[in-house]
Write an enzyme that holds these catalytic residues in place. Structure first.
Site, short mmCIF file in Angstrom:
data_model
loop_
_atom_site.label_atom_id
_atom_site.label_comp_id
_atom_site.label_asym_id
_atom_site.label_seq_id
_atom_site.Cartn_x
_atom_site.Cartn_y
_atom_site.Cartn_z
N GLY A 194 6.47 5.60 2.21
CA GLY A 194 7.59 4.79 2.68
C GLY A 194 8.26 4.09 1.52
N GLN A 246 13.32 -1.96 -2.79
CA GLN A 246 12.42 -1.57 -3.87
C GLN A 246 13.11 -0.80 -4.99
OE1 GLN A 246 9.52 0.03 -0.79
NE2 GLN A 246 8.13 -0.52 -2.44
N CYS A 303 1.43 -0.33 -1.78
CA CYS A 303 2.88 -0.44 -1.89
C CYS A 303 3.31 0.08 -3.26
CB CYS A 303 3.29 -1.90 -1.74
SG CYS A 303 5.06 -2.16 -1.83
N LEU A 304 4.38 0.87 -3.30
CA LEU A 304 4.84 1.42 -4.58
C LEU A 304 5.29 0.32 -5.55
CD1 LEU A 304 6.82 4.58 -3.39
CD2 LEU A 304 4.54 4.47 -4.41
N HIS A 333 5.65 -2.30 7.60
CA HIS A 333 5.55 -2.64 6.18
C HIS A 333 6.93 -2.52 5.51
CE1 HIS A 333 3.48 -2.25 2.09
NE2 HIS A 333 4.71 -1.82 1.84
N GLU A 334 7.64 -1.41 5.79
CA GLU A 334 8.95 -1.19 5.16
C GLU A 334 9.99 -2.19 5.67
OE1 GLU A 334 8.90 0.51 2.60
OE2 GLU A 334 7.00 1.48 3.02
N HIS A 377 9.87 -5.39 3.86
CA HIS A 377 10.56 -5.37 2.56
C HIS A 377 12.01 -5.85 2.70
CE1 HIS A 377 7.83 -3.77 -0.41
NE2 HIS A 377 7.49 -2.74 0.35
NI NI Z 1 5.88 -1.46 0.14
#
Ligand code: NI
Length: 178
Positions: A46, A51, A94-95, A136-137, A140
């Site tokens: 995701g 991000q 998370c990236l 989660h996304e 963000h």
């Molecule tokens: Ni994330």
């Protein structure tokens, strides 16, 4: 398609709220494509526009396994319209927080509404890993990271590690350019 640089925590951009998109035009659908390419390369399941430094309510997700066909989901202006009382705890990463993980409890099932890559409204339900990933996304887009749900002790340990990681990366970049 373009691979976009992913912003790593701690960074004030990751704490900033994204704004809704007017319509999914070619510019936004291109952003979705670039975000998918970025996510697949990382690899991740995701990615929120925040991000990659774009403060718009855009998210891409694909939880399909490596040996399966890709099942990309592109969302603009996603909104959770229902969530189950039943909650589930899952390990999240998370990236933007490489190599950091935390056990987070969230509703197990959700119903959401969004605009897809063809500018069409979609209402669908999600459960399990997909529901966790969507929540989660969407966080963000509000400037919320999974570590914000952890105790301040755990959060600070992770943030300290990430700061160290950033310093090492900057040094390597500098050596490369010499
Ligand atoms: Ni994330």
């Amino acid at each position: 398609m373009t691979v976009l640089p992913i912003i790593l925590a701690p960074d004030p951009i990751l704490k900033t709220k994204a704004v809704p998109v007017q319509t999914v035009d070619t510019k936004i659908s291109q952003l979705m494509k670039d975000m998918l390419e970025t996510m697949y390369l990382a690899p991740g399941i995701g990615l929120a526009a925040t991000q990659v430094g774009v403060l718009k309510r855009v998210v891409v997700i694909d939880i399909s396994k490596k040996d399966q066909l890709n099942e990309p989901i592109c969302m603009a202006n996603p909104e959770i319209i229902w969530s189950s009382e039943e909650k589930v705890t899952r390990e999240e990463g998370c990236l933007s927080l490489p190599e950091q993980y935390g056990e987070i409890m969230r509703p197990d099932r959700i119903k959401l509404r969004y605009i897809d890559e063809n500018n069409e409204e979609v209402v669908r339900e999600a459960s399990g890993l997909l529901a966790t990933c969507i929540q989660h996304e969407l966080d963000h887009l509000q400037g919320i990271l999974f570590i914000d749900y952890l105790s301040s002790l755990k959060r600070n340990i992770i943030l300290r590690r990430l700061k160290k990681l950033k310093k090492i990366n900057v040094k390597t970049e500098m050596n490369k350019s010499r």
